[in-house]
Scaffold this active site. Structure first.
Site, short mmCIF file in Angstrom:
data_model
loop_
_atom_site.label_atom_id
_atom_site.label_comp_id
_atom_site.label_asym_id
_atom_site.label_seq_id
_atom_site.Cartn_x
_atom_site.Cartn_y
_atom_site.Cartn_z
N PHE A 146 12.41 -48.68 4.58
CA PHE A 146 11.01 -48.53 5.00
C PHE A 146 11.02 -47.51 6.14
CE2 PHE A 146 7.13 -49.59 7.26
CZ PHE A 146 6.23 -49.67 6.20
N ASP A 215 16.71 -56.20 8.21
CA ASP A 215 15.25 -56.25 8.22
C ASP A 215 14.82 -57.22 7.12
OD1 ASP A 215 12.52 -55.81 7.67
OD2 ASP A 215 12.59 -53.74 8.36
N TYR A 240 3.46 -61.24 8.92
CA TYR A 240 2.15 -61.15 8.26
C TYR A 240 2.25 -61.06 6.74
CZ TYR A 240 3.39 -56.22 9.22
OH TYR A 240 4.05 -55.03 9.34
N LYS A 241 3.45 -61.12 6.20
CA LYS A 241 3.59 -61.05 4.74
C LYS A 241 3.70 -62.49 4.20
CE LYS A 241 6.13 -56.66 5.09
NZ LYS A 241 5.08 -55.66 4.88
N ARG A 391 3.11 -51.77 -7.21
CA ARG A 391 3.87 -52.86 -6.60
C ARG A 391 3.06 -54.16 -6.64
NH1 ARG A 391 5.92 -52.94 -0.38
NH2 ARG A 391 3.75 -53.57 -0.11
#
Ligand SMILES: Cc1ncc(COP(=O)(O)O)c(C=O)c1O
Ligand SMILES: Nc1c(O)cccc1C(=O)C[C@H](N)C(=O)O
Length: 416
Positions: A146, A215, A240-241, A391
Site C-alpha cells: 500500500f 501491516d 476502520y476496516k 475489489r
C-alpha cells in the site's frame, strides 16, 4: 500465476442460478454468525462489499458517543481524563485490539494513523537492529505495498542511513541477509487479497538478526494473526476496516514485550514521557508500550472504537468462525462468478489456496473503473483499484451468502 483462479464461463456442469439461490439460502441458514448482522446499520437493498475500506457502523456506537460527548465532555469536562478513563484509553483499548491479533496484554497501544505508526515501528526497528550491528544498512519493503508504507519506508530508510529495496513479499524470506535491518510487509495485499506468510518471513528476519514489521490493515478482524505465537517484532494496523471503528478511527502499534525496553521512539511526544505532568525539558521514556504513544489521544474516535469492539465480546463471535465464514463466502462468490459471468471476461487476482487468501476477492477486467461505477449504481458497493481491479471485501460479521450471489449476478448483468 499458479495459485490464482480464472473464474468465468457458463460451462456445462456449472450450477444454474436456481441451484445457487438454494445454496445461498442453505449457507445463510447454517451460518453461526448470521445474527451478528442485525447489530450493524446496513440497508437490505445494498450489498456492501467495502468493509475493507470502511467497516459498517454498529448500532450501539452513536448512543455511547452521545454519552461521551454530553456527559464525559459536556459535564465532567477536564475530570474525564481520570474519571472517565480517557488518559489510559490507548493502552486499555490496545489490549482489546491485541486480543484479536494474538497479542497478550501490554503490547499494543492505539493512537495516531497507520501511516504514523509505520514510521514509529520502522525507524524503531532499524535503530534497534543497528544498535546491535551497525552493518545492518538495508530495509526491505513489500514491492506491492500500500503506497503509504512505501513512502514512509523510503523516508525511514533515508533517515537511518539505509538503502531501501522493494522485494515481492513471497521472495522476502530468501532476500533477507546479514545486511538487513528491518523488513516491512503487508499481511494481506490490499490490491490482490493475497495472504503473505507471516511465520516464515518473520523467522527468516530473526535468523539474520533483522526485525519484522507487519501491516495488518487487511487481516486484523478477518483472520487469526497470532503475533505472539510467531514472535513478530512490530505490527501496525488500522481499525476502520474489519474492526469497524469508524472513519479516521485511530490505528495501533504492537511492540513485542521483550523489545519494548530497547525501543527508541522517533516520535517521543509528551504522552510517552515517564512523567508527562512533570513537564520536564528533557525526555525520559515511559514504561512498556506507553513509550509508543506520542501526543494527546483522539478520545472521541478512540471511544467509538472501544464501543465498536464490543461486537467481539459475544462468545459466538470468534476469530476462527470469522475466518471459516470468510473463506466460505469468498469461495462461494468465486463459484457464483464462475457460473454466471461469461468465460474470459474477468480473471481473479486472489489466490484460490485458502492458506494464501485474505478476506476479499479481486477480479481483473477491462474497463474496471466504469464497471465498478455501474455496480455501485446498481447497489453493489466495492472498490476499483488501479489499474484494472474490482475489489470486493467480505466482512463475515455482516455479509450474507445471498449478498455474494447477488453481487455476482449484478456483475454478470453489467459485464456479461
Ligand atoms: C495496508 C494499508 N496500510 C496503510 C493504510 C493507510 O492507513 P492510514 O491512512 O490510516 O494512515 C491503508 C489504508 O488506508 C492500508 O490499506
Ligand atoms: N483510509 C481510507 C480513506 O480515508 C478514504 C478512502 C479509502 C480509505 C482506505 O482505507 C483505502 C484502503 N486502505 C485500501 O485498501 O484501499
Amino acid at each position: 500465476m499458479s495459485d490464482v483462479t480464472a473464474p468465468g464461463g457458463t460451462a456445462s456442469g456449472s450450477p444454474d442460478s436456481a441451484e445457487l439461490v438454494m445454496r445461498a439460502e442453505k449457507l445463510d441458514g447454517e451460518d453461526e454468525l448470521a445474527a451478528v448482522r442485525a447489530r450493524f446499520a446496513l440497508d437490505d437493498d445494498v450489498v456492501y462489499l467495502d468493509g475493507n475500506s470502511l467497516g459498517a457502523l454498529p448500532h450501539h456506537v452513536p448512543t455511547r458517543i452521545a454519552d461521551v460527548i454530553e456527559r464525559e465532555w459536556g459535564r465532567l469536562r477536564i475530570r474525564s481524563w481520570e474519571e472517565s478513563g480517557w488518559w489510559s484509553a490507548p493502552e486499555r483499548i490496545g489490549d482489546r485490539v491485541g486480543a484479536l491479533v494474538g497479542a497478550s496484554p501490554g503490547q499494543v497501544v492505539v493512537g495516531d494513523s497507520t501511516s504514523v505508526n509505520v514510521f514509529k515501528a520502522l525507524v524503531g526497528a532499524v535503530r534497534m537492529a543497528q544498535a546491535e550491528d551497525p552493518r545492518r544498512i538495508e530495509v526491505l519493503v513489500d514491492a506491492a505495498t500500500f503506497p503509504t508504507d512505501g513512502y514512509l519506508a523510503e523516508s525511514a530508510a533515508r533517515m537511518t542511513g539505509c538503502a531501501l529495496h522493494p522485494v515481492a513479499a513471497a521472495d522476502m524470506p530468501a532476500e533477507i541477509d546479514h545486511r538487513t535491518a528491518a523488513v516491512l510487509v503487508n499481511h494481506v495485499d490490499y490490491r490482490t487479497g493475497r495472504l503473505n506468510d507471516l511465520a516464515v518471513t518473520t523467522r527468516a528476519a530473526h535468523h539474520w538478526g533483522a526485525h519484522a514489521v507487519w501491516d495488518l490493515c487487511h487481516s486484523a478482524g478477518a483472520l487469526p494473526v497470532e503475533l505472539d505465537r510467531h514472535r513478530v517484532d512490530f505490527a501496525v494496523g488500522c481499525t476502520y476496516k474489519y474492526l469497524n471503528g469508524g472513519p479516521g478511527a485511530p490505528a495501533y502499534l504492537y511492540i513485542r514485550s521483550d523489545l519494548q525496553e530497547r525501543f527508541d521512539s522517533p516520535l517521543p511526544g509528551w504522552n510517552s514521557h515517564a512523567e508527562p505532568f512533570a513537564m520536564e525539558p528533557a525526555y525520559r521514556p515511559g514504561e512498556g508500550i506507553t513509550k509508543a504513544r506520542v501526543g494527546t489521544p483522539e478520545i472521541l474516535s478512540l471511544l467509538a472504537l472501544e464501543a465498536a469492539l464490543e461486537v467481539w465480546d459475544d462468545p459466538a463471535v470468534t476469530i476462527e468462525r470469522v475466518r471459516a465464514k470468510s473463506l466460505a463466502l469468498t469461495d462461494f462468490f468465486l463459484e457464483c462468478v464462475g457460473a454466471l459471468v461469461p468465460e474470459g471476461v474477468v480473471e481473479s487476482a486472489t489466490p484460490l489456496d485458502h492458506g494464501r487468501r485474505g478476506s476479499q476477492v479481486s477480479l481483473r477486467c477491462a474497463g474496471a473503473a466504469g464497471v465498478m461505477e455501474e455496480l455501485i449504481a446498481r447497489g453493489v458497493v466495492g472498490d476499483f483499484r488501479e489499474p484494472d481491479v474490482l475489489r470486493f471485501g467480505f466482512t463475515p460479521l455482516y455479509t450474507r451468502f445471498s449478498d455474494a450471489l447477488r453481487a455476482a449476478r449484478v456483475l454478470a448483468e453489467v459485464i456479461g
